[in-house]
Motif scaffolding. Structure first.
Motif, short mmCIF file in Angstrom:
data_model
loop_
_atom_site.label_atom_id
_atom_site.label_comp_id
_atom_site.label_asym_id
_atom_site.label_seq_id
_atom_site.Cartn_x
_atom_site.Cartn_y
_atom_site.Cartn_z
N VAL A 114 0.84 -1.20 0.00
CA VAL A 114 0.00 0.00 0.00
C VAL A 114 0.87 1.24 0.00
O VAL A 114 2.01 1.23 0.48
CB VAL A 114 -0.97 0.06 1.21
CG1 VAL A 114 -1.99 -1.05 1.17
CG2 VAL A 114 -0.24 0.08 2.51
N LYS A 132 -5.08 -1.23 6.73
CA LYS A 132 -5.00 -1.02 5.28
C LYS A 132 -4.31 -2.20 4.60
O LYS A 132 -4.70 -2.63 3.52
CB LYS A 132 -4.24 0.27 4.97
CG LYS A 132 -5.02 1.52 5.30
CD LYS A 132 -4.22 2.77 5.00
CE LYS A 132 -5.01 3.98 5.44
NZ LYS A 132 -4.36 5.24 5.14
N ALA A 136 -5.90 -4.65 1.83
CA ALA A 136 -5.24 -4.80 0.52
C ALA A 136 -4.84 -6.25 0.26
O ALA A 136 -4.80 -6.69 -0.89
CB ALA A 136 -4.01 -3.92 0.46
#
Length: 146
Positions: A114, A132, A136
């Protein structure tokens, strides 16, 4: 040439990616207030918290961080994060060139899960970054909980 592919930056990148090196982050900064010349400013072993303390509110900087987290008691994941830091006190012309100049950095620091664009050190909270990364990465064994 920006210098993003300098031997020092490439060596630091390899160190962060290596399972045999304790280095888990690197920070790239501009040499001066104008121009696009980049240099390796620091590396460290203290993760996101240590890195956040090195960011300059008056600069654009690029960071690459190794993040380790567990999905469950049996598994540990290692992922890499590219951080584009645009300090809140950065001059407007430097901010305007980030979209162009970040490309040279992304070519060198090319393996990451990311990208985090940040202008506040609170954007670099470890739990939020791990969330995150989980999102992802697909599989989330914590039901969306960090």
């Amino acid at each position: 040439m920006s210098g993003a592919d300098s031997p020092e930056i490439l060596a630091a990148y390899d160190a962060v990616r290596s399972d045999k090196d304790e280095t888990n982050w690197l920070l790239i900064s501009y040499v001066g207030e104008t121009g696009n010349k980049l240099v390796l400013s620091k590396t460290g072993t203290g993760g996101l918290a240590e890195l956040a303390g090195e960011l300059d509110d008056g600069q654009v900087q690029y960071a690459y961080v190794r993040v380790e987290y567990a999905n469950d008691a049996e598994s540990k994941r290692i992922k890499f994060v590219l951080i584009v830091w645009i300090g809140r006190n950065t001059k407007i012309m430097r901010k305007a060139r980030v979209s162009i100049e970040a490309g040279a950095v992304k070519k060198v620091l090319s393996h990451y899960s990311v990208q985090v664009d940040a202008d506040d050190k609170r954007d670099l909270d470890t739990d939020e970054i791990v969330a995150k990364l989980r999102k992802a990465g697909g599989a989330d064994y914590n039901g969306g909980r960090g």
